[in-house]
Scaffold this motif. Structure first.
Motif, PDB file in Angstrom:
ATOM      1  N   ASP A 259       0.820  -1.211   0.000  1.00  0.00           N
ATOM      2  CA  ASP A 259       0.000   0.000   0.000  1.00  0.00           C
ATOM      3  C   ASP A 259       0.855   1.262   0.000  1.00  0.00           C
ATOM      4  O   ASP A 259       0.426   2.316  -0.469  1.00  0.00           O
ATOM      5  CB  ASP A 259      -0.934   0.013   1.222  1.00  0.00           C
ATOM      6  CG  ASP A 259      -2.061  -0.996   1.093  1.00  0.00           C
ATOM      7  OD1 ASP A 259      -2.268  -1.514  -0.030  1.00  0.00           O
ATOM      8  OD2 ASP A 259      -2.723  -1.286   2.109  1.00  0.00           O
ATOM      9  N   SER A 260       2.063   1.146   0.520  1.00  0.00           N
ATOM     10  CA  SER A 260       2.966   2.296   0.551  1.00  0.00           C
ATOM     11  C   SER A 260       3.894   2.334  -0.653  1.00  0.00           C
ATOM     12  O   SER A 260       4.720   3.240  -0.768  1.00  0.00           O
ATOM     13  CB  SER A 260       3.811   2.263   1.825  1.00  0.00           C
ATOM     14  OG  SER A 260       4.744   1.195   1.766  1.00  0.00           O
ATOM     15  N   GLY A 261       3.778   1.339  -1.542  1.00  0.00           N
ATOM     16  CA  GLY A 261       4.622   1.305  -2.737  1.00  0.00           C
ATOM     17  C   GLY A 261       5.992   0.707  -2.513  1.00  0.00           C
ATOM     18  O   GLY A 261       6.885   0.876  -3.356  1.00  0.00           O
ATOM     19  N   THR A 262       6.184  -0.028  -1.404  1.00  0.00           N
ATOM     20  CA  THR A 262       7.475  -0.660  -1.117  1.00  0.00           C
ATOM     21  C   THR A 262       7.448  -2.114  -1.581  1.00  0.00           C
ATOM     22  O   THR A 262       6.506  -2.845  -1.297  1.00  0.00           O
ATOM     23  CB  THR A 262       7.798  -0.614   0.386  1.00  0.00           C
ATOM     24  OG1 THR A 262       7.775   0.743   0.821  1.00  0.00           O
ATOM     25  CG2 THR A 262       9.167  -1.215   0.668  1.00  0.00           C
ATOM     26  N   GLU A 263       8.486  -2.525  -2.270  1.00  0.00           N
ATOM     27  CA  GLU A 263       8.554  -3.884  -2.816  1.00  0.00           C
ATOM     28  C   GLU A 263       8.873  -4.887  -1.717  1.00  0.00           C
ATOM     29  O   GLU A 263       9.668  -4.608  -0.811  1.00  0.00           O
ATOM     30  CB  GLU A 263       9.612  -3.944  -3.920  1.00  0.00           C
ATOM     31  CG  GLU A 263       9.684  -5.286  -4.641  1.00  0.00           C
ATOM     32  CD  GLU A 263      10.710  -5.295  -5.759  1.00  0.00           C
ATOM     33  OE1 GLU A 263      11.095  -6.389  -6.198  1.00  0.00           O
ATOM     34  OE2 GLU A 263      11.133  -4.185  -6.182  1.00  0.00           O
ATOM     35  N   LEU A 264       8.288  -6.075  -1.817  1.00  0.00           N
ATOM     36  CA  LEU A 264       8.522  -7.156  -0.861  1.00  0.00           C
ATOM     37  C   LEU A 264       9.086  -8.357  -1.606  1.00  0.00           C
ATOM     38  O   LEU A 264       8.593  -8.733  -2.674  1.00  0.00           O
ATOM     39  CB  LEU A 264       7.217  -7.547  -0.165  1.00  0.00           C
ATOM     40  CG  LEU A 264       7.271  -8.766   0.777  1.00  0.00           C
ATOM     41  CD1 LEU A 264       8.115  -8.452   1.998  1.00  0.00           C
ATOM     42  CD2 LEU A 264       5.858  -9.181   1.185  1.00  0.00           C
ATOM     43  N   ALA A 265      10.122  -8.958  -1.037  1.00  0.00           N
ATOM     44  CA  ALA A 265      10.711 -10.168  -1.609  1.00  0.00           C
ATOM     45  C   ALA A 265      10.879 -11.200  -0.509  1.00  0.00           C
ATOM     46  O   ALA A 265      11.084 -10.854   0.664  1.00  0.00           O
ATOM     47  CB  ALA A 265      12.061  -9.859  -2.255  1.00  0.00           C
ATOM     48  N   LEU A 266      10.794 -12.470  -0.880  1.00  0.00           N
ATOM     49  CA  LEU A 266      10.921 -13.572   0.071  1.00  0.00           C
ATOM     50  C   LEU A 266      12.133 -14.420  -0.289  1.00  0.00           C
ATOM     51  O   LEU A 266      12.325 -14.780  -1.455  1.00  0.00           O
ATOM     52  CB  LEU A 266       9.673 -14.447   0.063  1.00  0.00           C
ATOM     53  CG  LEU A 266       8.331 -13.760   0.325  1.00  0.00           C
ATOM     54  CD1 LEU A 266       7.200 -14.779   0.234  1.00  0.00           C
ATOM     55  CD2 LEU A 266       8.332 -13.092   1.687  1.00  0.00           C
ATOM     56  N   ALA A 267      12.945 -14.738   0.714  1.00  0.00           N
ATOM     57  CA  ALA A 267      14.077 -15.649   0.528  1.00  0.00           C
ATOM     58  C   ALA A 267      13.657 -17.022   1.029  1.00  0.00           C
ATOM     59  O   ALA A 267      13.505 -17.210   2.238  1.00  0.00           O
ATOM     60  CB  ALA A 267      15.309 -15.148   1.287  1.00  0.00           C
TER      61      ALA A 267
END
Length: 497
Positions: A259-267
């Protein structure tokens, strides 16, 4: 594989200043985007690499529509490259080996063959193929130039993706150190958000700590993580694997970040697993990662065996005059036999006799014990840059890797392959652990990832990591790519001693 940097050497310049405590006194980055000339440079190289040779070859051979064919071929090449996203910002300047370019070129040939038939043209096929040969060469040269520029920029902490690692202290520290230990990628760790108490074993600053249990507020975790991400100006929040980051908690965190435009990645915790082996699937609403098993049989293995035997037979035939010349040089410059035979361990821990041109004096094995303290390698292998047991001719043979040419005999007999892990000595294998023993799952090779990545300059851990990457991610096309890159490594001679 480029050597790594510790966190403070690579990321100190990329961490935002203005924070208190551990985060204070750090410098802002000078540049975040790739150079603007990458795209026009790539487009110019691709257009010129097709249009000019096509117009020149067809024109000199008095073929009709030379200029039109050149324009159509250049347009088709640009279209193929664009549809395969070669001009995307994430792709420009990045090194992906020679195979993607070769794939694009083969598609171009197919497209132009269809257009030739549709237009009822009668240009000689071999002449058309000759006109298209410079295209992949010029494209690869362009990528080499931009890649070297990009590597230089990243050494100065520029053109990077700023990563905030989130997870339990041990897992977050491990992920952060793994990313910071290599420079063949754009990700730079600028901070850690630890879940729970405990020491984070990395040089990256701990920007915040989350409670072990998920907070009751929907945006509880996201608020703290976003504060840390804004403070460090992180581009991506990378979640390390751990039991405390449950599915519902991760879902709420994703809502707040997105919602804030920050990318999320999972390791997922997989190390050295090629992307081509990973497939995303869905089951009962859950996102799953399917990891394909390593290729151990089938058509690709048949192709590898045929290529090995045919390549070894052809190599022995064509190189026979060179064999006689090297044999004479070895025999005339030092007493002893021309060839050196040594027991090595092959696939399935089976011993075999490996052939090489002799590069040392005949008492080399007896003198090895007295030189043990001079070993310059950190692992189980014995290596010395100035080994006194090596003859004058032997130094030249090792520098050019010509001492390994007799291993074509081992390849022809099936004990070795053209490409594979380094064949170890029995005393090395006796000290292997379970992880290192996995290197013996495939046949050893004359060349491999270890040779094109630095050879003896690599640490033991780097050598094992490269061999395991090959064992788990092997494909016939990757063998072709390694063999193509071996020539450059031999000419360069880096790490050969």
């Amino acid at each position: 594989m480029p050597g790594g940097y510790m966190w403070h050497a690579r990321t100190a310049e990329t961490t935002a200043g203005g924070a208190s405590g551990e985060l204070s006194g750090l410098v802002r980055p000078q540049q975040r985007a790739k150079a603007h000339w990458y795209l026009p440079f790539a487009l110019t190289a691709d257009v010129g690499g097709v249009a000019l040779p096509t117009a020149l070859v067809l024109g000199l051979n008095e073929q009709p529509y030379a200029a039109t064919c050149a324009a159509v071929a250049a347009g088709a090449w640009l279209a193929v490259r664009a549809l395969r996203r070669r001009y995307a910002a994430r792709e420009l300047g990045e090194s992906r080996g020679s195979l993607p370019v070769l794939h694009d070129w083969l598609i171009l040939i197919g497209v132009l063959a269809v257009l030739r038939a549709a237009a009822d043209l009668h240009h000689p096929p071999l002449l058309c193929l000759l006109a298209l040969l410079p295209a992949p060469v010029l494209t690869l040269l362009c990528r080499k130039v931009t890649w070297h520029h990009l590597v230089a920029a990243r050494r100065e902490a520029q053109v990077v993706t700023r990563v905030l690692v989130l997870g339990e202290p041990a897992a977050a520290g491990e992920v952060a150190e793994h990313l910071s230990g290599r420079t063949d990628h754009p990700y730079v760790v600028v901070g850690v958000v630890a879940v729970g108490e405990g020491q984070v074993r990395t040089g990256a600053p701990v920007a915040a700590r989350l409670a072990k249990a998920a907070p009751r507020e929907v945006d509880g975790d996201a608020r703290e993580v976003l504060d840390a991400a804004r403070q460090l100006r992180a581009d991506v929040v990378l979640v390390a694997p751990g039991t405390r980051m449950t599915g519902p908690r991760l879902r709420r965190l994703a809502w707040g970040l997105h919602d804030s435009g920050t990318e999320l990645a999972l390791a997922p915790g997989l190390v050295e697993c090629a992307v081509k082996r990973i497939e995303t699937v869905s089951a009962a609403g859950m996102a799953l990662l399917r990891v394909a098993p390593p290729v151990r049989n089938g058509v690709q293995q048949v192709l590898k065996s045929v290529t090995d035997r045919a390549g070894a037979a052809l190599g022995l035939l064509l190189l026979s005059p060179l064999f006689f010349g090297i044999g004479a040089a070895v025999r005339l410059t030092s007493p002893g036999p021309v060839f050196y035979r040594q027991v090595r361990i092959g696939q399935g821990r089976e011993p075999f006799m490996m052939w090489k041109f002799r590069t040392m004096f005949t008492d080399a094995d007896a003198r090895k014990a007295e030189l043990t303290q001079s070993n310059e390698h950190d692992g189980l292998m014995f290596k010395m840059r100035r080994d006194p047991r090596v003859t004058r001719v032997g130094r030249l043979l090792r520098r050019t890797s010509m001492d390994e040419l007799p291993q074509l005999i081992n390849v022809l007999c099936g004990a070795m392959s053209l490409v594979g892990p380094r064949p170890p000595l029995p005393e090395e294998v006796a000290r292997y652990d379970d992880v290192e023993l996995r290197r013996l799952s495939v046949r050893p090779g004359m060349t491999g990832l270890w040779q094109i990545s630095g050879r003896s300059d690599l640490s033991w851990d780097e050598t094992v990591e490269l061999d395991l990457h090959y064992v788990d991610n092997w494909s016939f096309t990757s063998d072709v790519d390694v063999m193509a890159r071996t020539f450059r490594a031999v000419v360069d001679g880096r790490g050969a001693y």
